[in-house]
Design an enzyme around this catalytic site. Structure first.
Site, PDB file in Angstrom:
ATOM      1  CD  GLU A  35      -3.059  -0.694   0.046  1.00  0.00           C
ATOM      2  OE1 GLU A  35      -3.258   0.490  -0.286  1.00  0.00           O
ATOM      3  OE2 GLU A  35      -3.627  -1.659  -0.510  1.00  0.00           O
ATOM      4  CB  CYS A 189     -13.538   3.526 -14.003  1.00  0.00           C
ATOM      5  SG  CYS A 189     -14.393   5.104 -13.868  1.00  0.00           S
ATOM      6  CB  CYS A 196     -18.534   3.533 -20.484  1.00  0.00           C
ATOM      7  SG  CYS A 196     -17.822   4.957 -19.625  1.00  0.00           S
ATOM      8  CB  CYS A 199     -17.865  -0.229 -17.033  1.00  0.00           C
ATOM      9  SG  CYS A 199     -17.970   0.129 -15.278  1.00  0.00           S
ATOM     10  CB  CYS A 205     -22.228   4.459 -14.476  1.00  0.00           C
ATOM     11  SG  CYS A 205     -21.079   5.853 -14.478  1.00  0.00           S
TER      12      CYS A 205
HETATM   13  S1  SF4 Z   1     -19.590   3.264 -16.728  1.00  0.00           S
HETATM   14 FE1  SF4 Z   1     -19.116   4.756 -15.129  1.00  0.00          FE
HETATM   15  S2  SF4 Z   1     -17.905   3.629 -13.647  1.00  0.00           S
HETATM   16 FE2  SF4 Z   1     -17.907   2.450 -15.550  1.00  0.00          FE
HETATM   17  S3  SF4 Z   1     -16.083   3.080 -16.686  1.00  0.00           S
HETATM   18 FE3  SF4 Z   1     -17.775   4.371 -17.378  1.00  0.00          FE
HETATM   19  S4  SF4 Z   1     -17.655   6.171 -16.063  1.00  0.00           S
HETATM   20 FE4  SF4 Z   1     -16.456   4.584 -15.060  1.00  0.00          FE
END
Ligand code: SF4
Length: 369
Positions: A35, A189, A196, A199, A205
Site C-alpha cells: 500500500e 474506469c 464504459c 464496465c 452509472c
Molecule cells: S460506466 Fe461509469 S464507472 Fe464504468 S467506466 Fe464508465 S464512467 Fe467509469
C-alpha cells in the site's frame, strides 16, 4: 446512493488482478508495504521493488533495525523518498508500541508515520477481515463518476461526502470489494480513457448515462510548474572514484546520496543563479563561480573540465533543470564531513540510495547495473 458492490464483486471474480504479488498474502506487513509503495506509483513499477524489499527486509523487526542507507538503497528509483523514511519509522513504532503487530483499529493504525485513513483501512480489511472502506485515487474516481459528483474532489466537504458514500457502499467482504474497486479504477474506469462499454457498472452509472464520463472528476486549472536550476559536480579523483554527498534527512531526496551542489541547502534544491550569474549558461564567469564554490566548500583542489548538456527532472511541485560539471581532483582527501562526503567507484555508487537523475548520470559513466 447506487448499489455497486454486487456487480463489482462479480466482475472482480472473473477479471480482477488476482496474481498481483501482494494479493497472495493476508500478512499485514507485506500488505502494508505494498500500500505504501503503490501511493502515486504504478503497479508495474512497484513489483520489482516490492519483491526485492521483502526478500531483504522480510518483517517489521528487520525493517525497524535496518540502516537507513539500506532502506533508501532498496527504495532508490521508486521516488517519493519520504515514504521510505516513514515506512522505517512506522516499523519502529510497530515494534516499540504494538508488540510487532500492525494495530487492529483504524484509530491506532493512522497514528503510524505515513499511514493515512485509506492505507490503514486497506490493510485492516485484507489482513484482519474488517469492514473498512478505502478511498484511494481509483476508488474515488469510480465513486465520483458512478454518482456523477460535480464538486471539486479536493474540497473538504466533498471528501467528507465521499468517505460517507464509500463507507455506506462497502459490504462485509471489504477485502474483495476494495480490491475490486481498485482494479476497476485501474483497468476500466481509467483517468483519461474510461471503457464504459466494458464496465460492470455501466447500466447504473450516472456519468455514463449523462455522457460525462470523460468530464469527471472535475479538475482545477493547474498553473505551470515553477522551475529551479542547479549544477551538480561530477568530480573524479586519480583512481576514477566519484565524490557523493549525503543529502539532509528531510526535504527533497532526503537521506539519499547525491552529486554535490555548489552550495549546501536545507533540503530544497537551491537556485544557484542570481542576477550576476545567468541560469545554466556555460560562461567563464559561471565556471569560475562553480570552481571556487566547490573548492571552498568541499576543501578540494579541483579543476573544472566541462559542463555537460542541460537535463531535466520533474518533481510534483517543480521542474528541475540542471547541468553536470565534470571536474578532475588532484588530492582526494576530504578534510572533514566524512559522514556526508564519500568517494565511490561508479559501480559501487550505484548500489547506494541515489535519486533517479543521479543514477542515470552514473550509469552513463559505465558504472554498470
Ligand atoms: S460506466 Fe461509469 S464507472 Fe464504468 S467506466 Fe464508465 S464512467 Fe467509469
Amino acid at each position: 446512493m447506487i448499489p455497486i458492490a454486487e456487480p463489482l464483486l462479480a466482475w472482480y471474480t472473473r477479471h480482477g488482478r488476482h496474481d498481483l504479488p501482494w494479493r497472495q498474502t493476508r500478512d499485514p506487513y507485506p500488505l502494508w508495504l505494498a500500500e505504501i509503495m503503490l501511493q502515486q506509483t504504478r503497479v508495474e513499477s512497484v513489483k520489482p521493488y516490492y519483491t526485492r524489499f521483502l526478500q531483504t527486509l522480510p518483517a517489521w523487526r528487520a525493517l525497524a533495525a535496518a540502516p537507513q542507507d539500506q532502506v533508501l538503497a532498496l527504495w532508490s528509483g521508486l521516488g517519493y523518498y519520504t515514504r521510505a523514511r516513514n515506512a522505517q519509522r512506522a516499523a519502529q513504532v510497530v515494534m516499540a508500541s504494538f508488540a510487532g503487530h500492525f494495530p487492529d483499529t483504524l484509530e491506532k493504525a493512522v497514528t503510524l508515520p505515513g499511514v493515512g485513513r485509506s492505507t490503514a483501512a486497506a490493510v485492516l480489511a485484507s489482513a484482519y477481515g474488517q469492514r473498512q472502506a478505502i478511498l484511494d485515487a481509483n476508488a474515488r474516481r469510480v465513486l465520483i463518476r458512478s454518482h456523477a459528483i460535480d464538486a471539486d474532489p479536493k474540497a473538504t466537504a466533498t471528501q467528507q461526502w465521499l468517505w460517507t458514500l464509500a463507507s455506506a457502499l462497502t459490504p462485509e467482504d471489504a477485502h474483495g470489494y476494495n480490491q475490486a474497486i481498485q482494479d476497476l479504477g485501474a483497468m476500466i474506469c481509467t483517468p483519461r480513457q474510461p471503457r464504459c462499454p466494458d464496465c460492470p457498472l455501466a447500466s447504473r452509472c450516472k456519468a455514463h448515462a449523462q455522457g460525462r464520463s470523460h468530464a469527471l472528476p472535475v479538475t482545477a486549472h493547474k498553473p505551470p510548474k515553477p522551475q529551479r536550476h542547479t549544477f551538480f559536480l561530477l568530480a573524479a579523483d586519480p583512481e576514477g572514484r566519484i565524490l557523493l554527498e549525503k543529502r539532509p534527512d528531510s526535504g527533497i531526496w532526503g537521506g539519499l546520496w547525491c552529486l554535490p551542489q555548489a552550495a549546501p541547502d536545507g533540503g530544497e534544491l537551491s537556485i544557484l543563479c542570481n542576477d550576476t550569474l545567468p541560469p545554466l549558461e556555460d560562461t567563464p564567469a559561471v565556471r569560475q563561480f562553480l570552481q571556487e564554490a566547490w573548492s571552498r566548500r568541499l576543501r578540494l583542489d579541483l579543476q573544472l573540465l566541462a559542463l555537460a548538456e542541460e537535463q531535466q527532472h520533474v518533481f510534483t511541485h517543480f521542474q528541475l533543470r540542471f547541468r553536470c560539471a565534470h571536474a578532475r581532483v588532484l588530492d582526494s582527501a576530504v578534510a572533514d564531513s566524512a559522514a556526508t562526503l564519500r568517494w565511490y567507484h561508479p559501480a559501487d555508487a550505484l548500489t547506494q540510495g541515489l535519486p533517479t537523475p543521479i543514477r542515470r548520470i552514473l550509469r552513463n559513466l559505465g558504472g554498470g547495473r
